[in-house]
Design an enzyme around this catalytic site. Structure first.
Site, PDB file in Angstrom:
ATOM      1  N   LYS A   1       0.835  -1.193  -0.187  1.00  0.00           N
ATOM      2  CA  LYS A   1      -0.093  -0.164   0.103  1.00  0.00           C
ATOM      3  C   LYS A   1       0.760   1.341  -0.100  1.00  0.00           C
ATOM      4  CE  LYS A   1      -1.543   1.695   3.907  1.00  0.00           C
ATOM      5  NZ  LYS A   1      -1.834   3.080   4.488  1.00  0.00           N
ATOM      6  N   ASN A   2       1.893   1.230   0.980  1.00  0.00           N
ATOM      7  CA  ASN A   2       2.414   2.712   1.050  1.00  0.00           C
ATOM      8  C   ASN A   2       3.541   2.771   0.052  1.00  0.00           C
ATOM      9  OD1 ASN A   2       0.945   3.308   3.219  1.00  0.00           O
ATOM     10  ND2 ASN A   2       2.606   2.554   4.703  1.00  0.00           N
TER      11      ASN A   2
ATOM     12  N   ARG B   1      -3.961  10.295   3.889  1.00  0.00           N
ATOM     13  CA  ARG B   1      -2.869  11.073   4.282  1.00  0.00           C
ATOM     14  C   ARG B   1      -2.009  11.235   2.966  1.00  0.00           C
ATOM     15  NH1 ARG B   1      -2.175  14.292   8.024  1.00  0.00           N
ATOM     16  NH2 ARG B   1      -0.047  14.666   8.119  1.00  0.00           N
TER      17      ARG B   1
ATOM     18  N   CYS C   1      -5.675   8.283   8.733  1.00  0.00           N
ATOM     19  CA  CYS C   1      -5.796   7.698  10.201  1.00  0.00           C
ATOM     20  C   CYS C   1      -5.356   8.739  11.225  1.00  0.00           C
ATOM     21  CB  CYS C   1      -5.060   6.523  10.463  1.00  0.00           C
ATOM     22  SG  CYS C   1      -5.924   5.206   9.346  1.00  0.00           S
TER      23      CYS C   1
ATOM     24  N   ARG D   1       0.064  15.034  13.198  1.00  0.00           N
ATOM     25  CA  ARG D   1       0.934  14.756  12.002  1.00  0.00           C
ATOM     26  C   ARG D   1       1.221  15.995  11.304  1.00  0.00           C
ATOM     27  NH1 ARG D   1      -1.821   9.273   9.816  1.00  0.00           N
ATOM     28  NH2 ARG D   1       0.140   9.002   8.762  1.00  0.00           N
ATOM     29  N   PRO D   2       2.390  16.707  11.773  1.00  0.00           N
ATOM     30  CA  PRO D   2       2.928  17.896  10.935  1.00  0.00           C
ATOM     31  C   PRO D   2       3.716  17.661   9.844  1.00  0.00           C
ATOM     32  CG  PRO D   2       4.527  17.536  12.909  1.00  0.00           C
ATOM     33  CD  PRO D   2       3.178  16.322  12.925  1.00  0.00           C
TER      34      PRO D   2
ATOM     35  N   ASP E   1       6.266  19.740   8.660  1.00  0.00           N
ATOM     36  CA  ASP E   1       7.210  21.018   8.482  1.00  0.00           C
ATOM     37  C   ASP E   1       8.235  20.316   7.929  1.00  0.00           C
ATOM     38  OD1 ASP E   1       7.101  19.122  10.947  1.00  0.00           O
ATOM     39  OD2 ASP E   1       9.082  20.094  11.320  1.00  0.00           O
ATOM     40  N   GLN E   2       8.625  18.976   7.969  1.00  0.00           N
ATOM     41  CA  GLN E   2       9.818  18.638   7.455  1.00  0.00           C
ATOM     42  C   GLN E   2       9.627  18.488   5.525  1.00  0.00           C
ATOM     43  OE1 GLN E   2      12.575  18.160   9.170  1.00  0.00           O
ATOM     44  NE2 GLN E   2      11.412  19.180  10.591  1.00  0.00           N
TER      45      GLN E   2
ATOM     46  N   ASP F   1       3.553   0.315  12.319  1.00  0.00           N
ATOM     47  CA  ASP F   1       2.351  -0.348  11.658  1.00  0.00           C
ATOM     48  C   ASP F   1       2.230  -1.838  12.166  1.00  0.00           C
ATOM     49  OD1 ASP F   1       2.034   2.443  10.613  1.00  0.00           O
ATOM     50  OD2 ASP F   1       2.688   1.655   8.597  1.00  0.00           O
TER      51      ASP F   1
ATOM     52  N   ILE G   1       6.910   6.329  17.409  1.00  0.00           N
ATOM     53  CA  ILE G   1       6.592   7.202  16.258  1.00  0.00           C
ATOM     54  C   ILE G   1       5.454   8.064  16.366  1.00  0.00           C
ATOM     55  CG2 ILE G   1       6.259   7.059  13.784  1.00  0.00           C
ATOM     56  CD1 ILE G   1       9.060   5.729  14.346  1.00  0.00           C
TER      57      ILE G   1
ATOM     58  N   ARG H   1      -8.952   0.162   4.069  1.00  0.00           N
ATOM     59  CA  ARG H   1      -7.976   0.996   3.356  1.00  0.00           C
ATOM     60  C   ARG H   1      -6.645   0.560   3.198  1.00  0.00           C
ATOM     61  NH1 ARG H   1      -7.163   6.523   6.966  1.00  0.00           N
ATOM     62  NH2 ARG H   1      -5.827   6.456   5.274  1.00  0.00           N
TER      63      ARG H   1
HETATM   64  N1  EPU Z   1       6.873  14.182  11.346  1.00  0.00           N
HETATM   65  C1  EPU Z   1       7.064  15.516  11.864  1.00  0.00           C
HETATM   66  N2  EPU Z   1       7.226  16.325  10.803  1.00  0.00           N
HETATM   67  C2  EPU Z   1       6.983  16.010   9.519  1.00  0.00           C
HETATM   68  C3  EPU Z   1       6.674  14.570   9.081  1.00  0.00           C
HETATM   69  C4  EPU Z   1       7.018  13.799  10.046  1.00  0.00           C
HETATM   70  O1  EPU Z   1       7.549  15.652  13.026  1.00  0.00           O
HETATM   71  O2  EPU Z   1       7.292  17.076   8.655  1.00  0.00           O
HETATM   72  C5  EPU Z   1       6.736  13.239  12.571  1.00  0.00           C
HETATM   73  C6  EPU Z   1       5.509  12.602  12.649  1.00  0.00           C
HETATM   74  O3  EPU Z   1       4.549  13.260  13.301  1.00  0.00           O
HETATM   75  C7  EPU Z   1       5.909  11.106  13.345  1.00  0.00           C
HETATM   76  C8  EPU Z   1       7.231  10.802  12.612  1.00  0.00           C
HETATM   77  O4  EPU Z   1       7.816  12.169  12.313  1.00  0.00           O
HETATM   78  O5  EPU Z   1       5.946  11.376  14.531  1.00  0.00           O
HETATM   79  C9  EPU Z   1       7.269   9.859  11.533  1.00  0.00           C
HETATM   80  O6  EPU Z   1       6.275  10.378  10.461  1.00  0.00           O
HETATM   81  P1  EPU Z   1       6.487   9.919   8.725  1.00  0.00           P
HETATM   82  O7  EPU Z   1       6.483  11.394   8.330  1.00  0.00           O
HETATM   83  O8  EPU Z   1       7.622   8.925   8.723  1.00  0.00           O
HETATM   84  O9  EPU Z   1       5.069   9.136   8.848  1.00  0.00           O
HETATM   85  P2  EPU Z   1       4.146   9.490   7.321  1.00  0.00           P
HETATM   86  O10 EPU Z   1       4.654   9.485   6.240  1.00  0.00           O
HETATM   87  O11 EPU Z   1       2.791  10.223   7.833  1.00  0.00           O
HETATM   88  C10 EPU Z   1       4.113   6.593   6.938  1.00  0.00           C
HETATM   89  C11 EPU Z   1       3.111   5.711   6.613  1.00  0.00           C
HETATM   90  C12 EPU Z   1       2.309   5.406   7.936  1.00  0.00           C
HETATM   91  C13 EPU Z   1       3.550   4.873   8.995  1.00  0.00           C
HETATM   92  C14 EPU Z   1       4.677   6.089   9.008  1.00  0.00           C
HETATM   93  C15 EPU Z   1       5.856   5.561   9.882  1.00  0.00           C
HETATM   94  C16 EPU Z   1       2.367   5.977   4.381  1.00  0.00           C
HETATM   95  C17 EPU Z   1       1.483   6.497   3.800  1.00  0.00           C
HETATM   96  N3  EPU Z   1       2.053   6.231   5.744  1.00  0.00           N
HETATM   97  O12 EPU Z   1       3.396   7.943   7.489  1.00  0.00           O
HETATM   98  O13 EPU Z   1       1.673   4.383   7.577  1.00  0.00           O
HETATM   99  O14 EPU Z   1       2.918   4.681  10.165  1.00  0.00           O
HETATM  100  O15 EPU Z   1       5.014   6.227   7.898  1.00  0.00           O
HETATM  101  O16 EPU Z   1       6.233   4.368   9.372  1.00  0.00           O
HETATM  102  O17 EPU Z   1       3.527   5.663   4.132  1.00  0.00           O
HETATM  103  C18 EPU Z   1      -0.260   2.774   8.028  1.00  0.00           C
HETATM  104  O18 EPU Z   1      -0.034   2.270   6.938  1.00  0.00           O
HETATM  105  O19 EPU Z   1      -1.015   2.322   8.668  1.00  0.00           O
HETATM  106  C19 EPU Z   1       0.475   4.082   8.259  1.00  0.00           C
HETATM  107  C20 EPU Z   1      -0.023   4.954   9.387  1.00  0.00           C
END
Ligand code: EPU
Length: 451
Positions: free
Chosen positions: A37-38, A109, A133, A138-139, A141-142, A324, A346, A416
């Site tokens: 999926k991801n 997302r 979800c 879920r900021p 900023d990065q 996950d 996380i 999903r």
């Molecule tokens: N974070 C920041 N700033 C940012 C981005 C992230 O502080 O700009 C923080 C987040 O708040 C979190 C950490 O960094 O604490 C990791 O977030 P990440 O950006 O890695 O997560 P994501 O890209 O939003 C993806 C997966 C999630 C999975 C996470 C962690 C996708 C579509 N989603 O989310 O998958 O939990 O990586 O591995 O790839 C799921 O499939 O159920 C799912 C939630």
């Protein structure tokens, strides 16, 4: 004779769908894992970086997140043809809009990957803030840091709309302050056609990052180092179409591995990359499961013949234990011998499902980011809800090991990210069915799903 009034058909739209599970049967047999999926959610938007046709195979076409992403692409002018259950063709020649409204982004997302992809293609993007979800803050900023480093001007309107614009994108070093999958993907998308070299430091190393890099490279990009924490992207002038096959889903595979062990079953899980599963394999072995990841080609076999042993688990970015998989392994530990500690590093709100698990007799205390899981002899069937995608998967496992009947509502979350859940668990001997219930879950009026 006056005509009889038409029989009022029960409208499925109004129906509450739920899963009904009768637990207690060990899972046995073979299951084939779908495409990741991801990875799909990053690769599908990446296709618009070319003005060409990409054929993508091993796509989990029937999960709702992928359907939503395809809908978004169609809305901006891409022609997406579903060739079969796992193959899609994306023709990006006529993509003509760089605006995505919130009705398209609220359920998903990964809709924010359109920021990087549209910025890369048109040097501008206007995308509503993403939904998905709720796992805590879920900021983004990065992501913004990365776009700005490449020369884009980024505006956040009322925290609802993100607008990015650049006269030109110039490669630059970007050092992430937190390891973020989403930011790493977005920067790769924006940088693939930027001028010069972009270096992402503290990049995420998840398998889907490598898959995205391989896909972009198949389109003519020059990306090296994916899978390590330093990714180098030499911008190229243009990208072309390609045919690419997505990796198998690490988390779906892990979910079946844990389900096999938790039910004291014996399951061959096919279409996997064992290397991606190492952290899960290692934890399952520690708690007494037999995991054979050597005798098969692209498959692992998981069996369990004893009550699980206690275990400590801490979620970490890849190659650590994936967040996950945290709810699923906690369910297994809820019936382990002894007390286990599960730490979530996380997401700040990923223990919401514990309340549901407690209804089934589990003894889990959550203190901040840590769950103390005292193993009980048995879980008992109950009416529970899926709080989010992985919480829903965990509830299925809980239902499968529990004594008696478990009803899981809110199953749209599970749709999903998991394909053919009923068929896959059913073929392994799990007694699980989807039921349409017109009343609240407490009411008994229900009919079998014909899906
Ligand atoms: N974070 C920041 N700033 C940012 C981005 C992230 O502080 O700009 C923080 C987040 O708040 C979190 C950490 O960094 O604490 C990791 O977030 P990440 O950006 O890695 O997560 P994501 O890209 O939003 C993806 C997966 C999630 C999975 C996470 C962690 C996708 C579509 N989603 O989310 O998958 O939990 O990586 O591995 O790839 C799921 O499939 O159920 C799912 C939630």
């Amino acid at each position: 004779m006056p005509a009889l009034p038409p029989v009022k058909k029960r409208k499925r739209d109004n129906a509450l769908e739920k899963f009904v599970i009768n637990g207690g049967t060990p899972l046995r047999g073979e299951v084939t894992v779908s495409g990741a999926k991801n990875a799909a959610l990053a690769i599908i938007p990446a296709a618009i970086l070319s003005q060409d046709v990409c054929t993508i195979e091993n796509v989990p076409v029937s999960i709702s997140d992928v359907k939503s992403m395809i809908k978004i692409l169609r809305q901006i002018g891409a022609e997406v043809r579903i060739r079969n259950k796992t193959t899609i063709e994306i023709d990006s020649r006529n993509v003509n809009s760089s605006v995505i409204s919130d009705d398209m982004t609220k359920s998903l997302r990964a809709s924010y990957y359109l920021l990087g992809a549209l910025l890369g293609r048109f040097h501008r993007a206007r995308v509503a803030m993403p939904g998905g979800c709720y796992l805590g803050e879920r900021p983004i900023d990065q992501h913004i840091k990365g776009f700005e480093a490449l020369g884009a001007k980024v505006t956040l309107e009322n925290n609802k709309m993100v607008e990015c614009e650049a006269d030109e994108l110039i490669g630059a070093p970007v050092s992430l302050d937190v390891v973020s999958v989403g930011a790493t993907v977005n920067i790769m998308l924006a940088a693939a056609k930027a001028e010069g070299l972009t270096v992402i430091e503290s990049a995420a190393r998840e398998p889907h990052i490598v898959d995205l890099a391989n896909f972009l490279n198949s389109m003519g990009a020059d990306i090296r180092g994916a899978g390590t924490d330093v990714i180098k992207i030499h911008g190229v002038e243009s990208l072309h179409g390609c045919t690419y096959s997505i990796i198998p889903d690490q988390i779906e595979a892990g979910t079946f591995m844990v389900a096999a062990a938790a039910t004291c079953g014996d399951v061959l899980i096919k279409n996997v990359i064992p290397k991606h599963l190492e952290s899960i394999t290692s934890k399952l072995r520690d708690c007494g499961a037999v995991v054979d990841d050597e005798s098969y080609d692209e498959a692992v076999r998981v069996s369990m013949s004893q009550r699980p042993k206690k275990l400590n688990v801490k979620t970490m970015p890849h190659p650590g234990f994936p967040t996950d998989m945290q709810p699923q392994i906690t369910v297994l530990l809820s019936v382990a011998q002894g007390t286990s500690i599960v730490s979530e590093s996380i997401w700040s709100k990923r223990f919401k499902y514990v309340e549901q698990l407690s209804k089934m007799g589990a003894d889990v205390q959550v203190e901040g980011q840590v769950a103390i899981v005292k193993g009980v002899d048995i879980l008992k069937g109950a009416k529970v809800i899926a709080n989010d995608l992985r919480a829903g998967a965990a509830m299925i496992i809980a239902g499968l090991i529990a004594e008696g009947r478990t009803d899981i509502t809110n199953i749209h979350y599970i749709d999903r990210g998991y394909e053919d859940v009923i068929e896959k668990f059913g073929n392994l001997g799990g007694d699980i069915r989807k039921v349409f219930s017109v009343e609240e879950p407490d009411n008994t009026e229900e009919s079998e799903s014909d899906e």
